[in-house]
Design an enzyme around this catalytic site. Structure first.
Site, PDB file in Angstrom:
ATOM      1  N   ASP A  10      -5.602   2.648  -3.959  1.00  0.00           N
ATOM      2  CA  ASP A  10      -6.932   2.570  -3.335  1.00  0.00           C
ATOM      3  C   ASP A  10      -7.231   3.757  -2.427  1.00  0.00           C
ATOM      4  O   ASP A  10      -8.392   4.051  -2.167  1.00  0.00           O
ATOM      5  CB  ASP A  10      -7.150   1.220  -2.619  1.00  0.00           C
ATOM      6  CG  ASP A  10      -6.067   0.884  -1.618  1.00  0.00           C
ATOM      7  OD1 ASP A  10      -5.172   1.724  -1.404  1.00  0.00           O
ATOM      8  OD2 ASP A  10      -6.122  -0.224  -1.045  1.00  0.00           O
ATOM      9  N   ARG A  11      -6.213   4.442  -1.938  1.00  0.00           N
ATOM     10  CA  ARG A  11      -6.476   5.610  -1.075  1.00  0.00           C
ATOM     11  C   ARG A  11      -6.612   6.880  -1.904  1.00  0.00           C
ATOM     12  O   ARG A  11      -6.141   6.948  -3.042  1.00  0.00           O
ATOM     13  CB  ARG A  11      -5.341   5.800  -0.081  1.00  0.00           C
ATOM     14  CG  ARG A  11      -5.185   4.650   0.862  1.00  0.00           C
ATOM     15  CD  ARG A  11      -4.116   4.925   1.896  1.00  0.00           C
ATOM     16  NE  ARG A  11      -4.073   3.817   2.833  1.00  0.00           N
ATOM     17  CZ  ARG A  11      -3.707   3.909   4.103  1.00  0.00           C
ATOM     18  NH1 ARG A  11      -3.308   5.071   4.588  1.00  0.00           N
ATOM     19  NH2 ARG A  11      -3.705   2.861   4.889  1.00  0.00           N
ATOM     20  N   ASP A  47      -0.789   1.709  -4.066  1.00  0.00           N
ATOM     21  CA  ASP A  47      -1.552   0.736  -4.858  1.00  0.00           C
ATOM     22  C   ASP A  47      -2.875   1.292  -5.374  1.00  0.00           C
ATOM     23  O   ASP A  47      -3.699   0.538  -5.900  1.00  0.00           O
ATOM     24  CB  ASP A  47      -1.786  -0.554  -4.065  1.00  0.00           C
ATOM     25  CG  ASP A  47      -2.587  -0.332  -2.796  1.00  0.00           C
ATOM     26  OD1 ASP A  47      -2.495   0.760  -2.217  1.00  0.00           O
ATOM     27  OD2 ASP A  47      -3.313  -1.253  -2.377  1.00  0.00           O
ATOM     28  N   SER A  58       0.810  -1.211   0.000  1.00  0.00           N
ATOM     29  CA  SER A  58       0.000   0.000   0.000  1.00  0.00           C
ATOM     30  C   SER A  58       0.851   1.272   0.000  1.00  0.00           C
ATOM     31  O   SER A  58       1.679   1.453  -0.875  1.00  0.00           O
ATOM     32  CB  SER A  58      -0.952  -0.043   1.194  1.00  0.00           C
ATOM     33  OG  SER A  58      -1.825   1.025   1.139  1.00  0.00           O
ATOM     34  N   HIS A  59       0.659   2.078   1.023  1.00  0.00           N
ATOM     35  CA  HIS A  59       1.315   3.387   1.102  1.00  0.00           C
ATOM     36  C   HIS A  59       2.701   3.293   1.727  1.00  0.00           C
ATOM     37  O   HIS A  59       3.380   4.308   1.869  1.00  0.00           O
ATOM     38  CB  HIS A  59       0.437   4.301   1.960  1.00  0.00           C
ATOM     39  CG  HIS A  59       0.087   3.633   3.256  1.00  0.00           C
ATOM     40  ND1 HIS A  59      -0.810   2.595   3.315  1.00  0.00           N
ATOM     41  CD2 HIS A  59       0.573   3.774   4.498  1.00  0.00           C
ATOM     42  CE1 HIS A  59      -0.879   2.143   4.550  1.00  0.00           C
ATOM     43  NE2 HIS A  59      -0.046   2.848   5.296  1.00  0.00           N
ATOM     44  N   ASP A  86      -2.437   6.598  -3.403  1.00  0.00           N
ATOM     45  CA  ASP A  86      -1.323   5.957  -2.693  1.00  0.00           C
ATOM     46  C   ASP A  86      -0.614   4.925  -3.562  1.00  0.00           C
ATOM     47  O   ASP A  86      -0.863   4.828  -4.765  1.00  0.00           O
ATOM     48  CB  ASP A  86      -1.814   5.326  -1.390  1.00  0.00           C
ATOM     49  CG  ASP A  86      -2.673   4.101  -1.648  1.00  0.00           C
ATOM     50  OD1 ASP A  86      -3.311   4.059  -2.715  1.00  0.00           O
ATOM     51  OD2 ASP A  86      -2.708   3.201  -0.795  1.00  0.00           O
ATOM     52  N   LYS A 105     -11.487  -0.079  -1.691  1.00  0.00           N
ATOM     53  CA  LYS A 105     -11.581   1.365  -1.804  1.00  0.00           C
ATOM     54  C   LYS A 105     -10.908   1.769  -3.102  1.00  0.00           C
ATOM     55  O   LYS A 105     -10.075   1.034  -3.632  1.00  0.00           O
ATOM     56  CB  LYS A 105     -10.955   2.051  -0.600  1.00  0.00           C
ATOM     57  CG  LYS A 105      -9.536   1.632  -0.260  1.00  0.00           C
ATOM     58  CD  LYS A 105      -9.201   2.190   1.099  1.00  0.00           C
ATOM     59  CE  LYS A 105      -7.759   1.963   1.497  1.00  0.00           C
ATOM     60  NZ  LYS A 105      -7.534   0.674   2.162  1.00  0.00           N
TER      61      LYS A 105
END
Ligand code: G16
Length: 543
Positions: free
Chosen positions: A281-282, A279, A113-114, A277, A376
């Site tokens: 999703d954010r 990947d 992710s982030h 982010d 998300k």
């Protein structure tokens, strides 16, 4: 074809966290480490034979190597078809869509992710099921259990395959297709939103800046905003995904997306700013001189859903994670739709979405989404906001102000204390838990405590119970103070303290959140004996 069964020993640390297994790259590079986990996932899906698996990641360091290993293991484990994003790339929401679109059995997403990327930083892997969503709690437990007893994994002894071109090939009984990672996703966005209206907005005097932070959303944002919607070249910045994300921390918040935040609060600010982010999703939403908290973003989009064609007929309901502010609840009550409070983790929205009980959901951790996928979705949130702006003709600032005037404002801030020694973090929570029985009725930080508990969730669809999801101190005036340990960090423990207070007085809607919430922040430190136990005077990150 040569299929090897390789003997192995279990690793004790393969329990997935909030969102899959996240570890340092060096941990994943240990002999058999990735292979053990992948075999544990495959073993937890006994009906995989002949089915389709989607595979891709955010392009971070070790993505390509991991994909080659997983391809060989998938071939040896009877998968019928692999759909792999070109160059091994896929954003998380794109994987969710591709699983659903092609009726795959599931997907493996390679991402932390982030979290920063590179040889010294983080890598991760998670399995999403046939609804496109993160593995359920029960499947996650099954995978973990398998990882603790594994004694062998299966892998095909074949050459690496070419990931850089779209093509099909067959290895044994497995068909492998390298596909465009962007096209299907962009097509879906075009169906959900009014692209003609958005193109008129973006080709007019309106200016936006999207910062992809050198991570996966670059190619998606270029395609959607610049190619399909005709926004000026340069609207999307830092658009090429790099294995180390340019040395940055691709977490879209005011700390890690500082250049964008600085721009949006300067004289030269465009009308709209957004970031995503690692990947994809954010999301973070900004206007000229305005930052939209993720909790407010969910509430505003719920209130304004009629501006978006796909949702114009109304929403079924809305859900938020427990630490997310109650702003969306107030909107839902006004609209007369259901609202739900789930534990942290997108997986908890899956059943509600599948059952058609909710249409929108969101989290304070910069996540917003809808029933179009089961993750998300950063770009979806940006397009949703652009739709609201195009429809209303108002600025982000004006929309926020009008929202607060109508529904009241939920002042909100999260303070993170990262990389604490685990035993210190546990001690803080133990101390707080011990005080909780005597807190109700006490006047603290000028507010009366109504209840204090450890959040437990009973899934309204399948009745499953998830306990110990965060300590809550709830006040009679609706204010809340929440404490929990992050399930996504890879070093030590991260304590998250969430502060929220509800304000209805129209004269008090423009206060600085940190000042407004200062008494609650102080109380949180006292209840956990934070400074005494950790020596920390200030949080690592404030969002
Ligand atoms: C993941 C989950 C989110 C969760 C977030 C933070 O997001 O998908 O549901 O809110 O972690 O979790 P924690 O507070 O436990 O660190 P992402 O974007 O990291 O995949």
């Amino acid at each position: 074809m040569d299929i090897a069964t390789v003997s192995t020993q279990p690793f004790a640390d393969q329990r997935p966290g909030t969102s899959g297994l996240r570890k340092k790259v060096t941990v994943f590079q240990q002999a058999h480490y990735l292979e053990n986990f992948v075999q544990a996932v495959f073993d937890a899906i006994p009906d995989r034979s002949g089915k389709t698996l989607v595979l891709g990641g955010d392009g971070r360091y070790y993505n390509r190597e991991a994909i080659q290993i997983i391809i060989k293991m998938a071939v040896a484990n009877d998968w019928g078809e692999l759909l792999i994003g070109r160059q091994g790339l896929f954003s998380t929401p794109a994987v969710s869509h591709v699983i659903r679109h092609y009726h795959a059995r599931g997907g493996l997403i390679l991402s932390a992710s982030h979290n920063p990327a590179g040889p010294e930083h983080d890598f991760g892997i998670k399995f999403n099921g046939e609804n496109g969503g993160p593995a359920s709690e029960s499947l996650t437990e099954k995978i973990w259990a398998g990882s603790k007893t594994i004694s062998a994994y299966r892998i095909a002894r074949v050459a690496d395959i070419d990931l850089d071109h779209e093509h099909d090939l067959q290895i044994g009984t497995t068909r492998i297709r390298i596909i465009d990672p962007v096209r299907d996703y962009a097509d879906m966005m075009e169906k959900l939103f009014d692209f003609s209206a958005l193109a008129r907005l973006l080709q007019g005097p309106f200016r936006m800046r999207f910062d992809a932070l050198h991570a996966i959303t670059g190619p998606y944002a270029k395609e959607v905003f610049e190619r399909r919607l005709g926004a000026p070249a340069g609207t999307v910045q830092n658009a090429v995904p790099l294995p180390d994300f340019g040395g940055g921390h691709p977490d879209p918040n005011l700390v890690y997306a500082k250049p964008l935040a600085d721009l949006m609060f300067s004289e030269q600010a465009p009308d709209f700013g957004a970031a995503s982010d690692g990947d994809g999703d954010r999301n973070m939403i900004l206007g000229h001189g305005a930052f939209v908290t993720p909790s407010d973003s969910l509430a505003v989009l719920t209130a304004q859903a009629r501006c978006i064609p796909a949702y114009a007929s109304g929403l079924h309901g809305v859900a938020r994670s427990m630490p997310t502010s109650q702003a969306a609840d107030v909107v839902a009550q006004t609209l007369g739709i259901e609202h739900f409070e789930t534990p942290t983790g997108w997986k908890f929205f899956g059943n509600l979405l599948d059952a058609g009980r909710i249409t929108f959901c969101g989290e304070e951790s910069f996540g917003t989404g809808s029933d179009h996928v089961r993750e998300k979705d950063g770009l979806w949130a940006v397009l949703a906001w652009l739709s609201v702006l195009a429809h209303s003709g108002q600025s982000v600032r004006e929309i926020l102000d009008a929202h607060w005037q109508r529904f009241g404002r939920h002042y909100y801030t999260r303070h993170d204390y990262e990389e604490l020694p685990s035993e210190i973090a546990e001690e803080m929570l133990r101390g707080l838990r011990a005080q909780m029985p005597v807190l109700p009725g006490q006047l603290l930080a000028g507010r009366e405590v109504q209840t204090a508990d450890d959040f437990s969730y009973t899934d309204p669809i399948d009745g499953s119970v998830s306990e110990h999801q965060g300590l809550r101190v709830l006040f009679t005036d609706g204010a809340r103070l929440i404490f929990r340990l992050s399930g996504t960090g890879t070093a030590g423990a991260t304590l998250r303290v969430y502060h929220e207070a509800y304000e209805r007085d129209p004269a008090q809607l423009q206060r600085d959140p940190q000042r407004y919430l200062a008494p609650l922040v102080q109380l949180g430190k006292e209840l956990t004996r934070l400074e005494t136990l950790s020596g920390r005077k200030a949080p690592t990150v404030i969002t």
